[in-house]
Structures are given as C-alpha cells and as structure tokens.
Design a protein around this motif. Structure first.
Motif, PDB file in Angstrom:
ATOM      1  N   PRO A  12       0.849  -1.011   0.073  1.00  0.00           N
ATOM      2  CA  PRO A  12       0.160   0.448  -0.617  1.00  0.00           C
ATOM      3  C   PRO A  12       0.322   0.914  -0.225  1.00  0.00           C
ATOM      4  O   PRO A  12       2.246   1.216   0.924  1.00  0.00           O
ATOM      5  CB  PRO A  12      -0.826  -0.161   0.888  1.00  0.00           C
ATOM      6  CG  PRO A  12      -0.011  -0.863   2.529  1.00  0.00           C
ATOM      7  CD  PRO A  12       1.132  -2.514   1.545  1.00  0.00           C
ATOM      8  N   VAL A  13       0.094   1.948  -0.843  1.00  0.00           N
ATOM      9  CA  VAL A  13       1.316   3.690  -0.710  1.00  0.00           C
ATOM     10  C   VAL A  13       0.187   4.706   0.380  1.00  0.00           C
ATOM     11  O   VAL A  13      -0.409   4.908  -0.138  1.00  0.00           O
ATOM     12  CB  VAL A  13       1.835   3.868  -2.045  1.00  0.00           C
ATOM     13  CG1 VAL A  13       2.285   5.131  -2.463  1.00  0.00           C
ATOM     14  CG2 VAL A  13       2.424   2.984  -2.588  1.00  0.00           C
ATOM     15  N   ALA A  14       0.972   5.086   0.443  1.00  0.00           N
ATOM     16  CA  ALA A  14       0.032   6.970   1.617  1.00  0.00           C
ATOM     17  C   ALA A  14       0.137   7.388   0.247  1.00  0.00           C
ATOM     18  O   ALA A  14       0.669   7.393  -0.826  1.00  0.00           O
ATOM     19  CB  ALA A  14       1.035   6.823   2.367  1.00  0.00           C
ATOM     20  N   ARG A  25      -5.125  -4.250   8.538  1.00  0.00           N
ATOM     21  CA  ARG A  25      -5.808  -4.977   7.485  1.00  0.00           C
ATOM     22  C   ARG A  25      -7.111  -4.861   7.326  1.00  0.00           C
ATOM     23  O   ARG A  25      -7.760  -4.575   7.953  1.00  0.00           O
ATOM     24  CB  ARG A  25      -5.547  -5.946   8.666  1.00  0.00           C
ATOM     25  CG  ARG A  25      -5.865  -7.511   7.438  1.00  0.00           C
ATOM     26  CD  ARG A  25      -6.378  -8.494   8.453  1.00  0.00           C
ATOM     27  NE  ARG A  25      -6.793 -10.170   7.132  1.00  0.00           N
ATOM     28  CZ  ARG A  25      -7.973 -10.586   7.811  1.00  0.00           C
ATOM     29  NH1 ARG A  25      -7.810 -11.105   9.881  1.00  0.00           N
ATOM     30  NH2 ARG A  25      -8.290 -12.024   7.473  1.00  0.00           N
ATOM     31  N   LEU A  26      -7.674  -4.403   5.336  1.00  0.00           N
ATOM     32  CA  LEU A  26      -8.730  -4.623   5.140  1.00  0.00           C
ATOM     33  C   LEU A  26      -9.549  -6.218   4.985  1.00  0.00           C
ATOM     34  O   LEU A  26      -8.706  -6.846   4.425  1.00  0.00           O
ATOM     35  CB  LEU A  26      -8.538  -3.915   3.842  1.00  0.00           C
ATOM     36  CG  LEU A  26      -7.910  -2.159   3.579  1.00  0.00           C
ATOM     37  CD1 LEU A  26      -8.406  -2.073   2.803  1.00  0.00           C
ATOM     38  CD2 LEU A  26      -8.735  -0.942   4.641  1.00  0.00           C
ATOM     39  N   GLN A 213      -9.985 -16.382  10.696  1.00  0.00           N
ATOM     40  CA  GLN A 213      -9.501 -15.093  10.970  1.00  0.00           C
ATOM     41  C   GLN A 213      -8.325 -14.277  10.514  1.00  0.00           C
ATOM     42  O   GLN A 213      -8.461 -13.796   9.343  1.00  0.00           O
ATOM     43  CB  GLN A 213      -8.719 -14.872  12.319  1.00  0.00           C
ATOM     44  CG  GLN A 213      -9.169 -15.395  13.512  1.00  0.00           C
ATOM     45  CD  GLN A 213     -11.237 -14.842  13.612  1.00  0.00           C
ATOM     46  OE1 GLN A 213     -11.796 -13.250  13.274  1.00  0.00           O
ATOM     47  NE2 GLN A 213     -12.614 -15.037  13.683  1.00  0.00           N
ATOM     48  N   LEU A 214      -6.870 -15.504  10.021  1.00  0.00           N
ATOM     49  CA  LEU A 214      -5.390 -14.752   9.230  1.00  0.00           C
ATOM     50  C   LEU A 214      -6.387 -14.415   8.102  1.00  0.00           C
ATOM     51  O   LEU A 214      -5.925 -14.372   7.495  1.00  0.00           O
ATOM     52  CB  LEU A 214      -4.833 -15.547  10.098  1.00  0.00           C
ATOM     53  CG  LEU A 214      -4.164 -15.072  11.470  1.00  0.00           C
ATOM     54  CD1 LEU A 214      -2.557 -15.566  11.999  1.00  0.00           C
ATOM     55  CD2 LEU A 214      -4.062 -14.057  11.981  1.00  0.00           C
ATOM     56  N   ALA A 279      -6.648 -13.106  -1.799  1.00  0.00           N
ATOM     57  CA  ALA A 279      -5.623 -12.589  -1.506  1.00  0.00           C
ATOM     58  C   ALA A 279      -6.201 -11.218  -1.541  1.00  0.00           C
ATOM     59  O   ALA A 279      -5.616 -10.445  -1.036  1.00  0.00           O
ATOM     60  CB  ALA A 279      -4.161 -12.664  -2.341  1.00  0.00           C
ATOM     61  N   GLY A 280      -8.055 -11.021  -2.479  1.00  0.00           N
ATOM     62  CA  GLY A 280      -7.998  -9.723  -2.318  1.00  0.00           C
ATOM     63  C   GLY A 280      -6.722  -8.587  -3.581  1.00  0.00           C
ATOM     64  O   GLY A 280      -6.371  -7.325  -3.287  1.00  0.00           O
ATOM     65  N   ILE A 281      -5.759  -9.069  -4.159  1.00  0.00           N
ATOM     66  CA  ILE A 281      -4.903  -8.098  -4.833  1.00  0.00           C
ATOM     67  C   ILE A 281      -5.425  -8.458  -6.794  1.00  0.00           C
ATOM     68  O   ILE A 281      -6.739  -8.789  -6.816  1.00  0.00           O
ATOM     69  CB  ILE A 281      -4.072  -9.000  -5.362  1.00  0.00           C
ATOM     70  CG1 ILE A 281      -4.092 -10.909  -6.219  1.00  0.00           C
ATOM     71  CG2 ILE A 281      -2.842  -9.748  -4.268  1.00  0.00           C
ATOM     72  CD1 ILE A 281      -2.297 -11.396  -6.582  1.00  0.00           C
TER      73      ILE A 281
END
Length: 468
Positions: A12-14, A25-26, A213-214, A279-281
C-alpha cells in the motif's frame, strides 16, 4: 540461462507517495464463483479431507490403516511397519517432497498453494460455512457495516459455532493419526485423554485462527513460499496472468460490440477478478507474491467473456514469455534437472522399501567380557543382540554362527519375537582356540526361522576374539 519471472509485491502507498511501515488490515470477502478451476479446487478439498478425516476410521489388521504411534515408536502405513531405524526413508521422503515442489513450481507456479495447501483448503471450507450463515460477498459486507443487533448476533454466533465445531473435529482427527480414534473418543468424553486433549485443542485452535481469522495473512506474512517463489519461476513457468496486449486499454462495451474499433481492449474493467480473489489482489497489475495461483480469477473472467461473446483467456494460466508476445526458448534447463533428481530420489526410495528387511538386528559386543576361556581349549565371547520386528507377524527365530569352524551359540534356543515387537538378549558364542594363534576372526551371526516356522533370514557381521 533464463531469468526469474518478475514478482510484484503488493504494498500500500500513502497519499504522499511513501510506503507506511504498518497498515490496517482490510477484511477480504471473496465473491463466490464457478468454473473449471473452482471445480478442481473443490475436488481437491473433498479428496484431501476424505483422506485426513477418513483414514483414522479405516480399520486394518485390528488397528487404524495409518497410525503414527509415538508411544511404541512404530509408524503403521497399511501393511508397512516403520521403526526408528527407518528414519532414512523419512529423510528421503522430505527430499522427494522438496524436489516435487520445485518441479511443479518451475512448470506451473504455485499450484500447491492454490489447490492443496491445508491453509487454502481450510480457508475455503471456512468461507463456505461463512456464506451459509452470512450470505455472499455483498451480504457479508453489509453485515460488517450494520450495527450490532439480534439478527447480526445470531448470524455471527452461528458462524463461529460452526467454525468452532469444525476446528475441534479437525483437532481430534489430527490427534487420531497418533492414537486410535476408537480409543481417543471415549477418553475425551471421559476426560482422561490428558495430553491428547491438549494437542487436539491446540491444533483445533490454530485451525480456527488461521482459516477463520488470519486467512490470506498466513500466506502473505507467515509462509516462506511466497517470499522465494520468484527464484523458482522463470519466464516459461505457467502462472496466472493478465494479457495486457489484448486487454488494454480497458473500457466498458456491450455484447457483440467491436471494442477494437473504438480503440478499447477486451477488459471491461468489471473488477470481478479482484472480487473473487482470496488474497484481494488485482492480477492485472502483474504477478504478485500474494498470488496463490488458485485460478478463480480465470473462472470469473472467462464467465464475463462468455457473456460478452468474446474469446476466453484474457486472464489465464500461461507463461510470462507468451504474455509478453515472445517466442518460447529452445530449452529449459531446470525442468529436466528437477525431473531427473525427482526420478532418482523416487527410484531410490522405492528400491529401498522393496529391499527392506522386516527383521532388524543390532549386534554389540559385551564390553565387560571381551573374551574368556570357558574350559580348556575353548573360548567364549558374549554379545548383546537387539531384534526388531518391522512387521505384524510373530516369528520364532534361531541363531547360528558362520565363518568359524566348530563355533556354536550357547543357550539361545528359539527366540520368540512378537508382531512389531522388540527383544534384547545376551548371546554367547563358543569356539575352539585357533591353532595358528590368530587373535581376531570375522564371523557372521545368522538369525533365521526356527524349525517348522517361517520368517526372514538376516546375517550380521562381527568379530570373535581370542584371549591373550
């Protein structure tokens, strides 16, 4: 020599362009999908869990078909009984498994992760249970945002009760690989299982934590495979990838519409490939270390292409070289090397198991009595013998000596060896004094079936000493 495939880490980039050290974590809610790879994944779920949950219940010779008994130091695999001296086979199996992982990864990427890894399998099962109580992706997202109330409490509570039941049964089934299930269950109910209950709770707890959970965090941060997969891939390994040449530039278009005439690619930017990804990618950003090659994004994209009347394969399993439009090389060095090593180790393991004797003999000289004169003209040596029965058959054995004229075994008689048992005994060998003054003679102690019985025959070399 080919260069490794490029793996893009998901970072992630701010807003100011910097990468933060810690990010929240989303929670990922993968959307359900269907297709050939989804069917393959569920087939592997059923197959692996049928083995894991079923084998402890399968009777075989009065015991479970597979039992790793740590108390008796015996591993039972159907008719095969492995003893501590067979640890070399475990080492060979670990080497074989590592080479198989390298071979499959070089050919087709992280197929193990996407289809058969326990983390993937149990996460899939937990997500299935979650969908039964909370609904599909959109319903779960709405439930996350909803305030707590009776309905939310009932759905969440039911889900966690189902997860807990599955985790506990998984922990019990795991322990049943080390102690018979038909003895374990009554002991658990009576509260006398002791350490077995402890390990069932520990394994069940980790199942609940990792799969419930993880989830993807285990693959992303705990599993080392994602970290070094880039060094195991090359541009010709089959990976899940996005065909940028065909898909870009993205844009919405209707079924049957000529997107190329409008200067658009085949991708309609529906984001289904992201919604179904566990994995949400976004696979369109390139190969990433978080990608487990499960192929669900392929199924989702193929379904969209079918609806649009377009050709499948915008997202597919293929090599990076083909995605880049380059010709395939004439030779790949690592695949035949891995294959040859795999064949060699597998052949050695198979040959070792075939030639393995079910009777193990450990012969040691008695250091307290090296050699003694039993009577005039005769010398006696004492040995300690440990006999290990690596089978489930009882044997009657007898011992005799080869390599020394006139030598005999004293007082051994018939040796009774129980199934999968072990027996240690002293053994005295008497022989006449050698006339030529020789001090040391090599002999062979032979253990063979006693008269009227059947069994294996084993020879063990040692020395016979003459007194000074």
């Amino acid at each position: 020599m080919s260069t490794p495939a490029r793996v893009i880490p998901l970072k992630p980039v701010a807003a100011d362009g910097r990468t933060p050290l810690l990010t929240p974590r989303l929670k990922i809610h993968p959307r359900s999908t269907s297709g050939r790879y989804t069917r393959w994944r569920w087939a592997l779920v059923w197959l692996t869990q049928a083995v894991f949950y079923g084998l402890p219940w399968l009777p075989w010779n009065g015991r479970p078909a597979v039992l790793f008994s740590l108390e008796t130091q015996r591993f039972y695999l159907f008719d095969l009984v492995l003893v501590p001296q067979d640890m070399v086979f475990l080492s060979g199996l670990l080497v074989f498994s590592a080479l198989l992982l390298f071979f499959v990864t070089a050919l087709a990427g992280r197929l193990w992760c996407g289809f058969a890894c326990p983390q993937t399998v149990y996460t899939e099962m937990f997500i299935w249970l979650e969908a039964r109580f909370e609904g599909d992706r959109a319903a779960r997202q709405r439930l996350d945002a909803a305030p707590w109330g009776a309905a939310k409490l009932a759905r969440r509570g039911g889900k966690h009760l189902a997860w807990t039941a599955l985790s506990l049964w998984t922990g019990i089934s795991f322990v049943a690989w080390f102690t018979p299930m038909r003895e374990l269950l009554p002991a658990l109910l009576a509260g006398t299982a002791g350490w077995y209950a402890f390990w069932a709770l520990v394994y069940g707890g980790f199942t609940y934590l990792n799969a419930g959970q993880l989830r993807e965090q285990v693959c992303r941060h705990m599993c080392p495979y994602a970290r070094f997969q880039g060094s195991m891939l090359d541009p010709d390994s089959h990976i899940v990838g996005y065909d940028r040449q065909r898909g870009e530039p993205r844009g919405h278009h209707a079924r049957g519409e000529n997107a190329a005439a409008r200067g658009q690619g085949a991708c309609v930017d529906c984001t289904l490939c992201m919604q179904v990804c566990p994995a949400g990618i976004d696979i369109r950003a390139g190969l990433q270390s978080e990608c487990i090659s499960c192929g669900v994004c392929v199924d989702a994209c193929d379904a969209v292409m079918d609806k649009l009347g377009d050709a499948r394969g915008l997202i597919r399993f293929d090599s990076q070289r083909r995605f880049d439009g380059q010709p395939a090389p004439a030779r790949r060095w690592r695949v035949p090397v891995y294959g040859a090593l795999l064949l060699g180790v597998g052949s050695a393991l198979a040959a070792g198991l075939v030639m393995r004797s079910p009777l193990r003999v450990d012969l040691m000289r008695d250091r307290g009595v090296m050699a003694r004169e039993a009577e005039p003209g005769w010398v006696e040596n004492v040995y300690r013998v440990r006999l290990t029965n690596a089978s489930e058959h009882a044997w009657r054995l007898q011992a005799r000596v080869q390599g020394l004229d006139g030598a005999e075994v004293l007082g051994a008689g018939a040796i009774e060896l129980a199934p999968a048992g072990e027996h240690t005994l002293p053994l005295s060998v008497r022989a006449p004094v050698l006339a030529d003054g020789e001090r040391v003679r090599t002999i062979r102690l032979v253990f063979e079936p006693a008269e009227g019985s059947a069994g294996p025959r084993v020879e063990e070399a040692s020395t016979f000493l003459m007194p000074r």
